[in-house]
Design an enzyme around this catalytic site. Structure first.
Site, PDB file in Angstrom:
ATOM      1  N   ASN A   1       0.875  -1.166   0.000  1.00  0.00           N
ATOM      2  CA  ASN A   1       0.000   0.000   0.000  1.00  0.00           C
ATOM      3  C   ASN A   1       0.915   1.220   0.000  1.00  0.00           C
ATOM      4  O   ASN A   1       1.562   1.505   1.006  1.00  0.00           O
ATOM      5  CB  ASN A   1      -0.926  -0.004   1.216  1.00  0.00           C
ATOM      6  CG  ASN A   1      -1.863   1.200   1.227  1.00  0.00           C
ATOM      7  OD1 ASN A   1      -1.482   2.297   0.826  1.00  0.00           O
ATOM      8  ND2 ASN A   1      -3.087   1.006   1.686  1.00  0.00           N
TER       9      ASN A   1
ATOM     10  N   GLU B   1      -4.010   1.924  -2.877  1.00  0.00           N
ATOM     11  CA  GLU B   1      -4.111   3.366  -2.614  1.00  0.00           C
ATOM     12  C   GLU B   1      -3.204   4.182  -3.528  1.00  0.00           C
ATOM     13  O   GLU B   1      -2.442   5.039  -3.067  1.00  0.00           O
ATOM     14  CB  GLU B   1      -3.832   3.676  -1.135  1.00  0.00           C
ATOM     15  CG  GLU B   1      -4.969   3.189  -0.227  1.00  0.00           C
ATOM     16  CD  GLU B   1      -5.084   4.002   1.057  1.00  0.00           C
ATOM     17  OE1 GLU B   1      -5.704   5.086   0.990  1.00  0.00           O
ATOM     18  OE2 GLU B   1      -4.576   3.568   2.101  1.00  0.00           O
TER      19      GLU B   1
ATOM     20  N   ASP C   1      -3.878  -5.169   0.780  1.00  0.00           N
ATOM     21  CA  ASP C   1      -4.193  -4.572   2.076  1.00  0.00           C
ATOM     22  C   ASP C   1      -5.600  -5.039   2.422  1.00  0.00           C
ATOM     23  O   ASP C   1      -6.565  -4.562   1.833  1.00  0.00           O
ATOM     24  CB  ASP C   1      -4.115  -3.051   1.958  1.00  0.00           C
ATOM     25  CG  ASP C   1      -4.534  -2.347   3.231  1.00  0.00           C
ATOM     26  OD1 ASP C   1      -4.963  -3.030   4.189  1.00  0.00           O
ATOM     27  OD2 ASP C   1      -4.453  -1.109   3.281  1.00  0.00           O
TER      28      ASP C   1
ATOM     29  N   ASN D   1      -7.002  -4.877   5.410  1.00  0.00           N
ATOM     30  CA  ASN D   1      -7.584  -4.093   6.493  1.00  0.00           C
ATOM     31  C   ASN D   1      -8.181  -4.977   7.588  1.00  0.00           C
ATOM     32  O   ASN D   1      -9.213  -4.640   8.194  1.00  0.00           O
ATOM     33  CB  ASN D   1      -8.625  -3.108   5.953  1.00  0.00           C
ATOM     34  CG  ASN D   1      -8.006  -1.754   5.632  1.00  0.00           C
ATOM     35  OD1 ASN D   1      -7.202  -1.221   6.403  1.00  0.00           O
ATOM     36  ND2 ASN D   1      -8.358  -1.188   4.494  1.00  0.00           N
TER      37      ASN D   1
ATOM     38  N   ASP E   1      -1.625  -6.391   6.009  1.00  0.00           N
ATOM     39  CA  ASP E   1      -1.310  -6.660   4.601  1.00  0.00           C
ATOM     40  C   ASP E   1      -0.881  -8.115   4.490  1.00  0.00           C
ATOM     41  O   ASP E   1      -0.028  -8.576   5.251  1.00  0.00           O
ATOM     42  CB  ASP E   1      -0.202  -5.725   4.121  1.00  0.00           C
ATOM     43  CG  ASP E   1      -0.601  -4.265   4.238  1.00  0.00           C
ATOM     44  OD1 ASP E   1      -1.189  -3.734   3.292  1.00  0.00           O
ATOM     45  OD2 ASP E   1      -0.359  -3.667   5.330  1.00  0.00           O
TER      46      ASP E   1
ATOM     47  N   ASP F   1       2.680   4.714   4.999  1.00  0.00           N
ATOM     48  CA  ASP F   1       2.490   4.204   6.362  1.00  0.00           C
ATOM     49  C   ASP F   1       2.487   2.666   6.390  1.00  0.00           C
ATOM     50  O   ASP F   1       2.526   2.074   7.466  1.00  0.00           O
ATOM     51  CB  ASP F   1       1.235   4.785   7.039  1.00  0.00           C
ATOM     52  CG  ASP F   1       0.001   4.818   6.137  1.00  0.00           C
ATOM     53  OD1 ASP F   1       0.090   4.446   4.955  1.00  0.00           O
ATOM     54  OD2 ASP F   1      -1.058   5.224   6.645  1.00  0.00           O
ATOM     55  N   HIS F   2       2.472   2.034   5.202  1.00  0.00           N
ATOM     56  CA  HIS F   2       2.553   0.572   5.120  1.00  0.00           C
ATOM     57  C   HIS F   2       3.944   0.133   4.658  1.00  0.00           C
ATOM     58  O   HIS F   2       4.598   0.843   3.883  1.00  0.00           O
ATOM     59  CB  HIS F   2       1.561   0.028   4.092  1.00  0.00           C
ATOM     60  CG  HIS F   2       0.119   0.188   4.485  1.00  0.00           C
ATOM     61  ND1 HIS F   2      -0.668  -0.873   4.864  1.00  0.00           N
ATOM     62  CD2 HIS F   2      -0.671   1.291   4.535  1.00  0.00           C
ATOM     63  CE1 HIS F   2      -1.894  -0.434   5.120  1.00  0.00           C
ATOM     64  NE2 HIS F   2      -1.919   0.863   4.930  1.00  0.00           N
TER      65      HIS F   2
END
Length: 263
Positions: free
Chosen positions: A7, A34, A154, A156, A225, A254-255
Site C-alpha cells: 500500500n 491506494e 491490504d 484491512n 497486509d 504508512d505501510h
DNA sequence: ATGGCGTACACCGTACGA
C-alpha cells in the site's frame, strides 16, 4: 520469483520509493494499493523508463490499485481483470492478471484493497463485509481453474491478536472485530493458505504503523497486509517477509511491503 | 477524551484513512 504487495499511499508521492525499492529488493511483480490517481495520470511512462510495466485501475483521491511487473523477468501480463467480476463497484479496489515469469512459473496474481470500514456498524463497515464476501465468491470460482492463484493486498484485517501491538487497547475495534476476522477466515477457507503461517517470524512484526505519535519508531503497528496463495503455490514458498526498510525512508508510506519468494 | 500525521482537492478547511 519474488512478488509482493504494498500500500503506497499515493503512487505519485511514492514513485521514487517504489522504483528504488523494487530494484533494491529485486521484486519481479508487486500489487499496489491506494494509488489515488486516475488512469490518465498514472505514471506509466516513468515506470516503463525504469524497466517496468504496469496495469492499473484508479480513481481520483481515494483507493486505486495496480500491478507493476519487471520487464526483464515477467514475460507476459494477460487476461487482466478490473474489479471483482459480477460485483458492481464504484470504487477501484481490485486488479488481477495472469503473469508468466522467465523461470516458467505462471500464476494468477490478484491485488486487493479491502475497504477500511471506517466505523463498526456503519454503512462502510457493511460494505467492507459484503466486499469480502464477493471476493470470496470470486476466489472460489478462480480455484476451479488449474492456474495457481496468489491473492495479495491490504486486507484491512489483523487476523489474530498477535498481529496487533496492543490487543487490549484494540479489542473489538475496527480491523480486529470478530465479523471482520471471520470474513477473512472464510476467504482463506475458500482454498487458500495464508503464507505468513508458513514462516517463522519474530513476534511483533507488523505491516502498518500510524504516522502519528511516532508509531513506527515505537513499533505500534498492525499486520493487515497479507499474501494468500493456492496450495500448489504455497508449497513452493521459500520465504515470507515484511520489508521495513522503505518505512524508514524520508516521507514513507504508512505501510511496509510484504514479500514472498516462490521457488 | 481528544488529537496527533499524511494525502488529495482546492479550501486555506474537509474527507478519509487504520
Amino acid at each position: 520469483m519474488k512478488i509482493a504487495t504494498w500500500n503506497v499511499n499515493s503512487i505519485k508521492v511514492r514513485l521514487e520509493h517504489l522504483i528504488k525499492w523494487m530494484d533494491l529488493a529485486r521484486i519481479d511483480a508487486v500489487v499496489l494499493q491506494e494509488t489515488k490517481t486516475v488512469d490518465e495520470l498514472f505514471p506509466l511512462a516513468e515506470l516503463q523508463a525504469a524497466g517496468f510495466d504496469a496495469v492499473f485501475l484508479g480513481q481520483k483521491t481515494y483507493n486505486g490499485v495496480a500491478l507493476v511487473t519487471r520487464k526483464n523477468t515477467i514475460r507476459s501480463v494477460s487476461d487482466v481483470v478490473y474489479n471483482i467480476p459480477g460485483y458492481p463497484d464504484e470504487q477501484k479496489r481490485m486488479i488481477a492478471a495472469d503473469i508468466k515469469h522467465v523461470s516458467g512459473t505462471k500464476l494468477r496474481f490478484a491485488g486487493v484493497y479491502v475497504p477500511n470500514g471506517t466505523e463498526l456498524g456503519s454503512n462502510r463497515y457493511l460494505y467492507k463485509l459484503d466486499w469480502m464476501s464477493a471476493l470470496t465468491t470470486w476466489v472460489r470460482e478462480q480455484l476451479q481453474s488449474k492456474t495457481p492463484l496468489v491473492l495479495a493486498g491490504d486486507f484491512n484485517v489483523a487476523p489474530t491478536d498477535a498481529d496487533v501491538w496492543d490487543p487490549e487497547a484494540w479489542k473489538g475495534n475496527l480491523l480486529v472485530s470478530p465479523p471482520e476476522r471471520e470474513a477473512f477466515e472464510r476467504l482463506i477457507k475458500a482454498g487458500l493458505v495464508d503464507t505468513w503461517s508458513l514462516g517463522l517470524h519474530a513476534p511483533e512484526t507488523y505491516s502498518w504503523w500510524d504516522y502519528r505519535q511516532a508509531g513506527f519508531e515505537k513499533n505500534h503497528g498492525l499486520r493487515i497486509d497479507h499474501v494468500l496463495a493456492s496450495f500448489d503455490i504455497a508449497e513452493r514458498i521459500g520465504e515470507v517477509t515484511i520489508d521495513t526498510v522503505p518505512r524508514a525512508w524520508e516521507k514513507p508510506s504508512d505501510h511496509a511491503p510484504v514479500v514472498v519468494v516462490i521457488d
